[in-house]
Design a protein around this motif. Sequence first.
Motif, PDB file in Angstrom:
ATOM      1  N   UNK A   1      75.496  20.782 -35.602  1.00  0.00           N
ATOM      2  CA  UNK A   1      74.420  19.920 -35.163  1.00  0.00           C
ATOM      3  C   UNK A   1      73.097  20.681 -34.921  1.00  0.00           C
ATOM      4  N   UNK A   2      72.926  22.015 -34.644  1.00  0.00           N
ATOM      5  CA  UNK A   2      71.825  22.856 -34.216  1.00  0.00           C
ATOM      6  C   UNK A   2      71.274  23.350 -35.460  1.00  0.00           C
TER       7      UNK A   2
ATOM      8  N   UNK B   1      69.695  19.666 -38.438  1.00  0.00           N
ATOM      9  CA  UNK B   1      68.696  20.177 -37.514  1.00  0.00           C
ATOM     10  C   UNK B   1      67.374  19.750 -38.370  1.00  0.00           C
ATOM     11  N   UNK B   2      67.221  19.780 -39.642  1.00  0.00           N
ATOM     12  CA  UNK B   2      66.062  19.445 -40.368  1.00  0.00           C
ATOM     13  C   UNK B   2      65.720  17.957 -40.340  1.00  0.00           C
ATOM     14  N   UNK B   3      66.985  17.434 -40.256  1.00  0.00           N
ATOM     15  CA  UNK B   3      66.793  16.100 -40.414  1.00  0.00           C
ATOM     16  C   UNK B   3      66.155  15.325 -39.142  1.00  0.00           C
ATOM     17  N   UNK B   4      66.627  15.861 -37.903  1.00  0.00           N
ATOM     18  CA  UNK B   4      66.202  15.535 -36.689  1.00  0.00           C
ATOM     19  C   UNK B   4      64.680  16.052 -36.330  1.00  0.00           C
ATOM     20  N   UNK B   5      64.376  17.178 -36.941  1.00  0.00           N
ATOM     21  CA  UNK B   5      62.944  17.531 -36.753  1.00  0.00           C
ATOM     22  C   UNK B   5      62.095  16.569 -37.638  1.00  0.00           C
ATOM     23  N   UNK B   6      62.582  16.269 -38.792  1.00  0.00           N
ATOM     24  CA  UNK B   6      61.741  15.327 -39.720  1.00  0.00           C
ATOM     25  C   UNK B   6      61.398  13.981 -38.954  1.00  0.00           C
ATOM     26  N   UNK B   7      62.458  13.402 -38.375  1.00  0.00           N
ATOM     27  CA  UNK B   7      62.337  12.146 -37.897  1.00  0.00           C
ATOM     28  C   UNK B   7      61.457  12.331 -36.713  1.00  0.00           C
TER      29      UNK B   7
ATOM     30  N   UNK C   1      60.028  16.229 -30.255  1.00  0.00           N
ATOM     31  CA  UNK C   1      59.525  17.358 -31.276  1.00  0.00           C
ATOM     32  C   UNK C   1      59.436  18.666 -30.681  1.00  0.00           C
ATOM     33  N   UNK C   2      58.595  18.744 -29.503  1.00  0.00           N
ATOM     34  CA  UNK C   2      58.455  19.946 -28.619  1.00  0.00           C
ATOM     35  C   UNK C   2      59.771  20.596 -28.175  1.00  0.00           C
ATOM     36  N   UNK C   3      60.761  19.963 -28.046  1.00  0.00           N
ATOM     37  CA  UNK C   3      61.974  20.223 -27.564  1.00  0.00           C
ATOM     38  C   UNK C   3      62.849  20.678 -28.709  1.00  0.00           C
ATOM     39  N   UNK C   4      62.591  20.146 -30.114  1.00  0.00           N
ATOM     40  CA  UNK C   4      63.405  20.658 -31.286  1.00  0.00           C
ATOM     41  C   UNK C   4      62.632  22.058 -31.427  1.00  0.00           C
ATOM     42  N   UNK C   5      61.509  22.336 -31.130  1.00  0.00           N
ATOM     43  CA  UNK C   5      60.846  23.666 -31.317  1.00  0.00           C
ATOM     44  C   UNK C   5      61.372  24.699 -30.268  1.00  0.00           C
ATOM     45  N   UNK C   6      61.300  24.399 -28.811  1.00  0.00           N
ATOM     46  CA  UNK C   6      61.260  25.229 -27.886  1.00  0.00           C
ATOM     47  C   UNK C   6      62.365  24.683 -26.877  1.00  0.00           C
TER      48      UNK C   6
ATOM     49  N   UNK D   1      63.595   4.558 -33.106  1.00  0.00           N
ATOM     50  CA  UNK D   1      64.551   4.855 -31.793  1.00  0.00           C
ATOM     51  C   UNK D   1      66.130   4.788 -32.260  1.00  0.00           C
ATOM     52  N   UNK D   2      66.465   3.889 -33.119  1.00  0.00           N
ATOM     53  CA  UNK D   2      67.834   3.915 -33.625  1.00  0.00           C
ATOM     54  C   UNK D   2      68.041   5.326 -34.421  1.00  0.00           C
ATOM     55  N   UNK D   3      67.180   5.702 -35.269  1.00  0.00           N
ATOM     56  CA  UNK D   3      67.283   7.028 -35.890  1.00  0.00           C
ATOM     57  C   UNK D   3      67.351   8.055 -34.887  1.00  0.00           C
ATOM     58  N   UNK D   4      66.783   8.128 -33.749  1.00  0.00           N
ATOM     59  CA  UNK D   4      66.716   9.132 -32.918  1.00  0.00           C
ATOM     60  C   UNK D   4      67.921   9.382 -32.020  1.00  0.00           C
ATOM     61  N   UNK D   5      68.683   8.211 -31.778  1.00  0.00           N
ATOM     62  CA  UNK D   5      69.978   7.799 -31.343  1.00  0.00           C
ATOM     63  C   UNK D   5      70.984   8.565 -32.206  1.00  0.00           C
ATOM     64  N   UNK D   6      70.852   8.444 -33.361  1.00  0.00           N
ATOM     65  CA  UNK D   6      71.891   9.080 -34.261  1.00  0.00           C
ATOM     66  C   UNK D   6      71.872  10.255 -34.446  1.00  0.00           C
ATOM     67  N   UNK D   7      70.552  10.902 -34.204  1.00  0.00           N
ATOM     68  CA  UNK D   7      70.265  12.405 -34.279  1.00  0.00           C
ATOM     69  C   UNK D   7      70.315  13.412 -33.290  1.00  0.00           C
ATOM     70  N   UNK D   8      70.055  12.662 -32.175  1.00  0.00           N
ATOM     71  CA  UNK D   8      69.804  13.616 -30.730  1.00  0.00           C
ATOM     72  C   UNK D   8      71.198  13.159 -29.685  1.00  0.00           C
ATOM     73  N   UNK D   9      71.860  14.162 -29.528  1.00  0.00           N
ATOM     74  CA  UNK D   9      73.112  14.150 -28.487  1.00  0.00           C
ATOM     75  C   UNK D   9      72.095  14.172 -27.351  1.00  0.00           C
ATOM     76  N   UNK D  10      72.620  13.238 -26.497  1.00  0.00           N
ATOM     77  CA  UNK D  10      71.848  13.145 -24.838  1.00  0.00           C
ATOM     78  C   UNK D  10      73.100  12.726 -23.977  1.00  0.00           C
ATOM     79  N   UNK D  11      72.821  12.999 -22.856  1.00  0.00           N
ATOM     80  CA  UNK D  11      73.630  12.263 -21.770  1.00  0.00           C
ATOM     81  C   UNK D  11      72.730  11.263 -21.166  1.00  0.00           C
ATOM     82  N   UNK D  12      73.099  10.121 -20.907  1.00  0.00           N
ATOM     83  CA  UNK D  12      72.018   9.231 -20.124  1.00  0.00           C
ATOM     84  C   UNK D  12      71.970   9.564 -18.681  1.00  0.00           C
ATOM     85  N   UNK D  13      70.813   9.206 -17.935  1.00  0.00           N
ATOM     86  CA  UNK D  13      70.893   9.616 -16.608  1.00  0.00           C
ATOM     87  C   UNK D  13      71.832   8.616 -15.915  1.00  0.00           C
TER      88      UNK D  13
END
Length: 275
Positions: free
Chosen positions: A32-33, A38-44, A102-107, A179-191
Motif C-alpha cells: 500500500x505504501x 503508492x504512485x497511483x494514489x499520488x497521481x490521482x 497530496x501534501x499527506x502523500x509527500x509529508x 472522490x470514488x477513486x480516492x476512496x479506493x486508493x486511501x485507507x482511512x478511518x472515518x471520524x
Amino acid sequence: MGKSRKQVREFNAAKEAVEATKVQLDTCNDAYTSGAFKYLRFLVHLLAAAQFSYGIYFHYFRVHWPTDLLDEDELKARWGGKFKYLTFLDVILQAIYHSLALLNDLFGDNKVSGASKSMLRSARDYVFAAFAFPVAHNVCLSFWVIYAWDRELIFPSALDAIFPSWLNHVVHTNVALLAIMDLFTCFRRYPSRLAGITGNVSFILLYIIWLHIVRYFSGEWVYPILEVLPVYLRYVFLALLVGFNLVCYLLGEFANKVVWGPEFKLLNQQKLKQG
C-alpha cells in the motif's frame, strides 16, 4: 508455581496469532505504501488538485455572462458572485481536499493503522468524510437528475455558449468520480458518527442560510427551481437537500467499510489479541 503445559501452549498460540496478524498488516503496508499503488494514489491526487485548481481559475476568470445580461450579472455578482453556487463552492472544496491529500502523500502517513499520529492525515480523513465525498455526490447526483428532468431549472441552455462542456463535467461529474477513486486508493478511518454528521450538516445548513442572504439582497433565488416552487415545496426541497447530503455521508462511510473491510478486520484482530 510454574505454568502448566496447556497454559504454555495457549500462550504460544496467542503469541503466534499476534505475530501472524502483524505479518499480514506489514504485507498490506508494503503493497500500500510503496510501488505501483503508492504512485497511483499520488497521481490521482496530483491530477485532481491540478484539474480542480484550473477549473476554479477558468470558471472565475474566463466564464462571463453575455453583454446583454451584464446589468443582471452585475446585480447578482454584488451579492455573492459565483460563490453563491454550491457547484463553485464544491470545486473549491475538492481542490482543497486533493491538495491536502497530496501534501499527506509527500509529508504525512498513509499506513494501514489503528490511529494516525499525522495531523495532515487526520485532517485529510475528516475533510473527505464530512465534506468532500458527500458534497461531491450531492452536487453530481442532484445536478444530473434535475438536468435530465428539466435542464432550464438548473442549467439553462443559454449557458452552453459561455460554459464549456469540459468545465461542466469537471464541476458536476469529475468531483464524484475522483472522490470514488480516492476512496479506493486511501485507507482511512472515518471520524465518530457524531463528529462527521455535525460537520456535514453544518456545512449544508450554512449554505442554505447563504442562499437566503443572497435572495434578500439581490431579490432573486440562486437557482431557477427555487423561483418556480411554491413556498412549502421550496422548503421541502431544501430539507431534502440536507437529508440527501446526510445520505451521501452515510453512503461514503458504508463504502469505506466495504472497500477496506479486510484491513479493518486485521486491525480489530490485532487489537483484540494485544488486549
